[in-house]
Each structure stands twice: as C-alpha cells, then as structure tokens.
Design a protein around this motif. Sequence first.
Motif, PDB file in Angstrom:
ATOM      1  N   LEU A  32      39.020  33.984  29.274  1.00  0.00           N
ATOM      2  CA  LEU A  32      38.206  34.319  30.130  1.00  0.00           C
ATOM      3  C   LEU A  32      38.832  34.137  31.714  1.00  0.00           C
ATOM      4  N   GLY A  33      40.171  33.731  31.558  1.00  0.00           N
ATOM      5  CA  GLY A  33      41.125  34.153  32.726  1.00  0.00           C
ATOM      6  C   GLY A  33      41.663  35.174  32.945  1.00  0.00           C
ATOM      7  N   LEU A  34      41.764  35.381  31.642  1.00  0.00           N
ATOM      8  CA  LEU A  34      42.577  37.203  31.332  1.00  0.00           C
ATOM      9  C   LEU A  34      40.973  38.249  31.861  1.00  0.00           C
ATOM     10  N   LEU A  35      40.004  37.820  31.343  1.00  0.00           N
ATOM     11  CA  LEU A  35      38.508  38.369  32.083  1.00  0.00           C
ATOM     12  C   LEU A  35      38.483  38.688  33.658  1.00  0.00           C
ATOM     13  N   GLY A  36      38.761  37.459  34.227  1.00  0.00           N
ATOM     14  CA  GLY A  36      38.880  37.271  35.714  1.00  0.00           C
ATOM     15  C   GLY A  36      39.416  37.882  36.102  1.00  0.00           C
ATOM     16  N   VAL A  37      40.852  37.997  36.030  1.00  0.00           N
ATOM     17  CA  VAL A  37      42.048  38.833  36.463  1.00  0.00           C
ATOM     18  C   VAL A  37      42.143  40.161  36.244  1.00  0.00           C
ATOM     19  N   SER A  38      41.326  40.640  35.346  1.00  0.00           N
ATOM     20  CA  SER A  38      41.298  41.996  34.959  1.00  0.00           C
ATOM     21  C   SER A  38      40.058  42.869  36.033  1.00  0.00           C
ATOM     22  N   ILE A  39      38.878  42.011  35.923  1.00  0.00           N
ATOM     23  CA  ILE A  39      38.337  41.994  36.810  1.00  0.00           C
ATOM     24  C   ILE A  39      38.698  42.306  38.397  1.00  0.00           C
ATOM     25  N   THR A  40      38.897  41.336  38.329  1.00  0.00           N
ATOM     26  CA  THR A  40      39.715  41.429  40.209  1.00  0.00           C
ATOM     27  C   THR A  40      40.529  42.436  40.661  1.00  0.00           C
ATOM     28  N   THR A  41      41.356  42.548  39.700  1.00  0.00           N
ATOM     29  CA  THR A  41      42.573  43.773  39.249  1.00  0.00           C
ATOM     30  C   THR A  41      41.693  45.431  39.976  1.00  0.00           C
ATOM     31  N   VAL A  42      41.091  45.407  38.803  1.00  0.00           N
ATOM     32  CA  VAL A  42      39.784  46.627  38.715  1.00  0.00           C
ATOM     33  C   VAL A  42      39.209  46.445  39.996  1.00  0.00           C
ATOM     34  N   SER A  43      38.543  45.248  40.115  1.00  0.00           N
ATOM     35  CA  SER A  43      37.615  46.073  41.721  1.00  0.00           C
ATOM     36  C   SER A  43      38.203  46.044  42.975  1.00  0.00           C
ATOM     37  N   ILE A  44      39.648  45.539  43.017  1.00  0.00           N
ATOM     38  CA  ILE A  44      40.216  45.272  43.594  1.00  0.00           C
ATOM     39  C   ILE A  44      41.074  46.507  44.385  1.00  0.00           C
ATOM     40  N   THR A  45      41.455  47.495  43.246  1.00  0.00           N
ATOM     41  CA  THR A  45      42.000  49.025  43.121  1.00  0.00           C
ATOM     42  C   THR A  45      40.470  49.537  44.156  1.00  0.00           C
ATOM     43  N   LEU A  46      40.120  49.832  42.823  1.00  0.00           N
ATOM     44  CA  LEU A  46      38.642  50.500  43.052  1.00  0.00           C
ATOM     45  C   LEU A  46      38.248  50.490  44.678  1.00  0.00           C
ATOM     46  N   MET A  47      38.129  49.499  44.571  1.00  0.00           N
ATOM     47  CA  MET A  47      37.501  49.036  45.866  1.00  0.00           C
ATOM     48  C   MET A  47      37.988  49.938  47.399  1.00  0.00           C
ATOM     49  N   VAL A  48      39.638  49.335  47.256  1.00  0.00           N
ATOM     50  CA  VAL A  48      40.506  50.325  48.510  1.00  0.00           C
ATOM     51  C   VAL A  48      40.219  51.610  48.365  1.00  0.00           C
ATOM     52  N   VAL A 117      53.515  28.605  45.663  1.00  0.00           N
ATOM     53  CA  VAL A 117      52.741  28.609  46.765  1.00  0.00           C
ATOM     54  C   VAL A 117      53.087  29.869  47.658  1.00  0.00           C
ATOM     55  N   ILE A 118      54.232  29.916  48.438  1.00  0.00           N
ATOM     56  CA  ILE A 118      54.296  31.582  49.079  1.00  0.00           C
ATOM     57  C   ILE A 118      52.945  32.083  48.299  1.00  0.00           C
ATOM     58  N   ALA A 119      53.378  32.649  47.169  1.00  0.00           N
ATOM     59  CA  ALA A 119      52.379  33.797  46.501  1.00  0.00           C
ATOM     60  C   ALA A 119      51.055  33.827  46.753  1.00  0.00           C
ATOM     61  N   LEU A 120      50.619  32.554  46.996  1.00  0.00           N
ATOM     62  CA  LEU A 120      49.378  31.977  46.225  1.00  0.00           C
ATOM     63  C   LEU A 120      48.713  32.303  47.994  1.00  0.00           C
ATOM     64  N   ILE A 121      49.506  32.301  49.092  1.00  0.00           N
ATOM     65  CA  ILE A 121      49.387  32.492  50.458  1.00  0.00           C
ATOM     66  C   ILE A 121      48.432  33.729  50.581  1.00  0.00           C
ATOM     67  N   VAL A 122      50.531  34.425  50.049  1.00  0.00           N
ATOM     68  CA  VAL A 122      50.133  36.173  50.450  1.00  0.00           C
ATOM     69  C   VAL A 122      48.938  36.375  49.593  1.00  0.00           C
ATOM     70  N   LEU A 123      48.499  36.311  48.626  1.00  0.00           N
ATOM     71  CA  LEU A 123      48.130  36.967  48.121  1.00  0.00           C
ATOM     72  C   LEU A 123      46.425  36.729  48.221  1.00  0.00           C
ATOM     73  N   THR A 124      46.362  35.226  48.798  1.00  0.00           N
ATOM     74  CA  THR A 124      44.709  34.882  49.615  1.00  0.00           C
ATOM     75  C   THR A 124      44.857  35.328  50.779  1.00  0.00           C
ATOM     76  N   VAL A 125      45.583  35.742  51.595  1.00  0.00           N
ATOM     77  CA  VAL A 125      45.691  36.818  52.777  1.00  0.00           C
ATOM     78  C   VAL A 125      45.088  37.796  52.561  1.00  0.00           C
ATOM     79  N   VAL A 126      45.962  39.294  51.991  1.00  0.00           N
ATOM     80  CA  VAL A 126      45.907  40.363  51.864  1.00  0.00           C
ATOM     81  C   VAL A 126      44.080  39.934  50.913  1.00  0.00           C
ATOM     82  N   ASN A 127      43.504  39.623  50.272  1.00  0.00           N
ATOM     83  CA  ASN A 127      42.429  39.096  49.556  1.00  0.00           C
ATOM     84  C   ASN A 127      41.508  39.102  50.840  1.00  0.00           C
ATOM     85  N   PHE A 128      41.345  38.436  50.806  1.00  0.00           N
ATOM     86  CA  PHE A 128      40.697  38.309  52.863  1.00  0.00           C
ATOM     87  C   PHE A 128      40.314  39.676  53.690  1.00  0.00           C
ATOM     88  N   ALA A 129      41.973  39.535  53.875  1.00  0.00           N
ATOM     89  CA  ALA A 129      41.829  41.441  54.738  1.00  0.00           C
ATOM     90  C   ALA A 129      40.717  42.111  54.023  1.00  0.00           C
TER      91      ALA A 129
END
Length: 477
Positions: A32-48, A117-129
């Motif tokens: 399930l986790g792997l699925l989540g990571v894959s969907i997120t990565t593919v979605s973000i890449t295509l979206m950008v 924690v730093i990685a989490l904050i950076v990723l969250t900010v990038v995702n929200f942006a």
Amino acid sequence: MSDAENKYQSEEAEGQRTPWGHIIRGMWRSPLGLLGVSITTVSITLMVVGLVIDMLGLVENPYAAIATYLVLPGGMITGLLLIPVAAYLRRREFHKHGISREHLKINLSDHKHRRFVIALIVLTVVNFAILAIVGYEGYHFTESPYFCGVVCHDVMAPEYTAYQRSPHSKVKCVECHIGPGAEWFVQAKISGLRQVAAVMTGTFSRPIPAPVSHLRPARDTCEQCHWPEKFHGKKVKSFTHFTNEDQVNPEVVEIALHIGGRNRHSGAFEGIHWHVSKDVEVRYLAADDKRTQIARVKVKRPDGSEEEFVKSDIEVPAEREGMWRTMDCIDCHNRPTHVYDMPEDRVDFGLLSDKINPAIPGIREDSLAVLTKEYASRDEAEAMMADELRALQTQRSEEQVVKYGEDINKAAAYLLEAYLGNIWPKMNVTWGTYKGHLGHQDADDGYGCWRCHDEEHQSESGKTITQDCSLCHDEPK
Ligand code: HEC
Ligand code: HEC
Ligand code: HEC
Ligand code: HEC
Ligand code: HEC
C-alpha cells in the motif's frame, strides 16, 4: 515462533519498529505504501510537465488540461494519503504481535531525526507550492469559456458558436451564468458536477431547454456592466427584407426604439427600460415552462399604486399556480449572447452584402430551400448543400447555371457557413429552436413584447396593456 513474528522480532533488532521506522519502511515494505509513493511521484511528475507545457502554451488540448488540473492533483492527494495509512497499518500489525507501543518521538538532537524532519518540511512545502499553482491555474481553467465551450464540445457547441459571434464574446460564460459571490459559486460547482455526470452518461436534454430555470437573477449579473440609470434616449435600428419576387430592391424599415431611462427633467423612469427601473416591479404568472403564455401581470409603480392585468382565456395548470416571476433583463434579453439567426435573415443579409448575387434568378427561394432542408448531420449538409443548390438552379435553367457557375458556388459556401453556425442535428438544435423576446417578429409563437402588450390583458377597470405602436418605437412609415 511463527515466521511473521520472527520477521518482526528481527526488525526490532534493527530499530525499525519505532514510529519513524513504520513511516519510512511503510513506504517501501508495504504494498500500500509503495502504491502511495508511486502514485504521488508519477502524479507530481506528470503534473509539473503538464503545467509547464500549458503555461508555455505548447499544447492546447482540453483533455491534457483536465488531466493536469483535475485528475492528477486528485491522484497526488490520494497517493499522499496512502502513505500514513500504510504506516498506521504496519504499526497496528506490529502491535498485534505484541511488540512495543512506542509513541512518535521527535528528537532534534538526533541527526537522523533532524534530517528526516527537514526533508519532511521541504517536501511538504514543495508539494503545497505545486498544488497551489495547479489549483490556481485549474480554477481559472474551469472558469474559462474554453472549458465551458470546448470540453463539453458536443453539448455546448451551439451555445459556444453563437456566443463567439455575439457582442459578449469577450465576457466569460461564468460572468453571466454564475456571477460573483461564494454562494452562487458553490451552487454552480455542484450543478456543474451534476452536468458532468449527465454528459458522461449521455442523459442530458437535447436541445438544452430554455429558459434556464435556475439562472441567477439577471439584476445581479448584467448590472455588473450595464445599469439602468445609464440607459437613455432612443436607438435607431433598421431592418432590411427582400422578397422572392424582388431580390434587388429591399424593403427597409427604420425605427427609433424608446430605450428609455431616467428623464432628466422629471427624474421619472420611462420607455422600454421602465420595467426594470427603480421602484417599479412587474411580476407575471406564466402558464408554461417556456414563459410564452402569460396569464396574469401585476405592476407596482413608483407612486405605490398596484394593478393586475389578466388574460382570462389562459388557464394556469395547478402545479404552476403561485410560480410568479419578477421581470428582469432576461425576460426581454433572453438571447444576449446565444443569438441564433433565422434563415430569411441570413439569406437577406447575403443578398445585401453580395455574398449571394441578387442577379441570379430564383436564388432567394432556392437558398431558403437548401438552408431549411433537413440534413441528417452537419457532415451531410457539408457534402450536399452545393449540389442541392446547383440542382435547384439547373431545374430553372441550365444556361443560368453555366452563366453564374462561380456565383452559385460562392452562394453555396456562404449558405453552408450560415447553416453550420445555427444547426446541430445531434443536439436537435435547428432553425427557431431558440427564439428571442426582444421585439414581436415571433409574436405568433408566443415570443416577445406582445406576450403582454396585446390589448387582451385587462385590469378590473377595463384598462389593457397597450399595443400602441408609438409606445415602444416611432411609428414605422
Ligand atoms: C452575456 C451573458 C452570457 C454569457 C457571456 C454566456 N451566457 Fe449562456 N445564457 C445566458 C442567458 C441569459 C441564458 C438563458 C436564456 C434563456 O433563459 O432563455 C443562457 C443560456 C445558456 C444555455 C442554455 C441553452 C440556451 O441556449 O438557452 C447554455 C447551455 C449556455 N447558456 C451556455 C453558455 C456557455 C458555454 C457560455 C460561454 C461560452 C455562455 N453560456 C456564456 C447568458 C450568457
Ligand atoms: C462583464 C461585462 C458584461 C456583462 C456581465 C454583461 N454585458 Fe452586456 N455588454 C457588455 C459589453 C462589453 C457589450 C458590448 C458593447 C458594445 O459593443 O458597444 C455589451 C453589449 C450588450 C448589449 C447590446 C448588444 C448589441 O447588439 O448592441 C445588450 C443588449 C447587453 N449587453 C445586454 C446584457 C445582458 C442582458 C446581460 C446579462 C445577462 C449582460 N449584457 C451582461 C458587457 C457585459
Ligand atoms: C421590457 C423589455 C426589456 C427589459 C426588461 C430590459 N431591456 Fe434592455 N433593451 C430592450 C430593448 C427592446 C432594447 C433595444 C433593442 C435592440 O437594441 O435591438 C434594449 C437595449 C438594451 C441595451 C443596448 C442599449 C443601447 O443603447 O444600445 C442594453 C445594454 C440593455 N438593453 C441592457 C439591459 C439590462 C442590463 C437590463 C436589465 C437591468 C435590460 N436591458 C432590461 C428591452 C428590455
Ligand atoms: C410580462 C409582461 C410584459 C412584457 C413581456 C413586456 N411588457 Fe412592457 N409593460 C408591461 C406593463 C404591465 C406595463 C405598464 C402598463 C401600464 O402601466 O399601463 C408596461 C409598460 C411598457 C412601456 C411604457 C413604460 C412607461 O414609460 O411608462 C413600454 C415602453 C414598454 N412596456 C415596452 C415593452 C417592450 C419593448 C417589451 C418587449 C421587449 C415589453 N414592454 C414587454 C408588461 C410587459
Ligand atoms: C411593446 C413594445 C412594442 C409595441 C407596442 C410595438 N412594437 Fe414594433 N418593435 C418593438 C421592438 C422592441 C422592436 C425591435 C425588435 C428588434 O430589435 O429586433 C420592434 C420592431 C418593429 C418592426 C421592425 C421589425 C422587422 O422585422 O421589420 C416593425 C415593422 C414594427 N416593430 C412595427 C410595429 C407596429 C406596426 C406596431 C403597432 C401595431 C408595433 N410595432 C408595436 C416593440 C414594439
């Protein structure tokens, strides 16, 4: 000890069963986790990629835009939600096997935690942006005439085509159909979803019925740009008609419409826009959904007096009793932007502007015949119209066709354009499907001013709503 417990025990040894371990390993070690990571990565890449392509204007494809702004953000959010769910499930699985109940601890002096924690904050900010940019662009996309008119292409083609040639072609669909304010915005998005469902299942009406029963009151929308205080004076309008007998000398009628507005001397409102002026209220009860059969009219005047006019031979069905409507702009301007033509008007305009050569004998009659013929589809009209016109002309005289060959082709091309601008067999939209209320040309079908101004709506004192020609415009000579 079972295999599973073995596994958990051995992971314990590696310090992987801490809450941190569940989050991180949950992403990689659970399907399930792997699925989540894959969907997120593919979605973000295509979206950008989609975002960059769209913002640079490289591709203009409504489906690409729908994917970028509606589908992929949904994918990204789903993917992101799956990650904590996977971690939670993993942790619960551990607990089931009786392994410790540590709580999530963040220890910033531990360099592993700090990095995480730093990685989490950076990723969250990038995702929200990214989500914010996509959300903003997507909002504008769904508010654009392009989205309304092109995405639902088959359904909206008639309205979108008529809109593009109207005086409001630079006004967005949403400015008239939704207007400002959160309440109408939400209502519009909800009914929008319903409409999308109707399009997907093919259950929408063909043609889309008019009047639109839940249109926002026009006073809210039209008056953003036009306000009654501004109307004044008269507007001269001329009408040009040819006949089959005389294709060369048109009959020209010129009238000066009493647009009205505030009288500078008396301060009182008068003329055509009196119905929507301050302190005047005209309400009516129609016997049909199309609002063509008006049974009763109530007027409230600035001096406070009220009067009711009744046309006694119109019966109001019980379910419409009480459905009084206050007159606003749309009761006259029901076609402010989706303006469809009548075949006579297009043919007469063609004769006037020499797109149809008036010297060709019988061309007006033949043009009307090919224009009003029923074709199974727009493609069929495209394939047949020129041949049809030539055939009709050949019946008149073969020499004529030789003599005017070029002109007949030119006329056919013009007529086809007129046809394609007005007729959509798939949507059952044909000549006269949508008529206007602005004058009284279609009074026989129940359209226009004469629905009320017919000398047949009577008050108790025997007064009628007048049809006096000089009330609305100077008397035509
Ligand atoms: C200037 C204002 C205005 C704009 C801009 C506008 N509309 Fe309309 N539209 C109206 C009004 C008013 C009606 C209601 C007509 C009636 O009730 O008889 C309407 C009716 C409709 C209908 C119902 C069918 C019909 O022809 O009556 C559809 C569908 C529609 N509009 C789609 C659109 C789309 C798509 C756009 C943008 C491409 C758009 N409209 C832009 C004012 C507008
Ligand atoms: C966002 C601004 C805006 C809104 C909202 C708007 N209009 Fe207009 N309207 C315009 C503009 C701009 C013109 C073009 C003026 C011109 O060409 O001189 C126009 C022109 C018109 C005309 C003259 C058309 C002609 O043939 O000359 C009418 C009638 C009209 N609008 C009615 C309406 C009605 C009814 C509504 C509400 C359903 C409405 N407008 C909503 C901006 C707007
Ligand atoms: C009783 C019917 C009626 C109502 C109600 C009505 N109008 Fe009109 N309006 C007309 C007629 C008729 C004309 C002139 C017809 C034409 O230009 O073909 C006109 C003309 C206009 C024009 C063009 C004026 C010009 O000088 O060219 C605008 C803009 C307009 N109306 C906006 C509105 C708005 C906005 C409302 C609602 C607040 C409204 N009308 C309500 C009948 C009406
Ligand atoms: C729903 C009914 C209704 C419709 C439709 C309607 N009117 Fe009227 N109109 C009235 C009533 C009611 C009066 C007031 C009659 C009275 O006071 O004796 C009136 C009055 C008028 C007046 C006189 C205003 C003044 O100066 O006192 C004009 C001009 C007028 N209408 C023009 C039009 C035009 C043009 C149209 C069509 C574009 C139209 N009306 C459509 C109901 C209607
Ligand atoms: C209630 C208002 C009203 C009354 C009463 C009225 N008209 Fe009109 N008439 C209009 C409007 C509005 C138009 C403009 C329609 C348009 O812009 O397409 C018009 C247009 C016309 C035209 C030109 C249309 C064309 O296609 O040639 C003629 C002719 C005409 N009227 C004749 C008359 C005559 C004759 C009478 C008296 C029996 C009369 N009208 C009474 C509102 C009225």
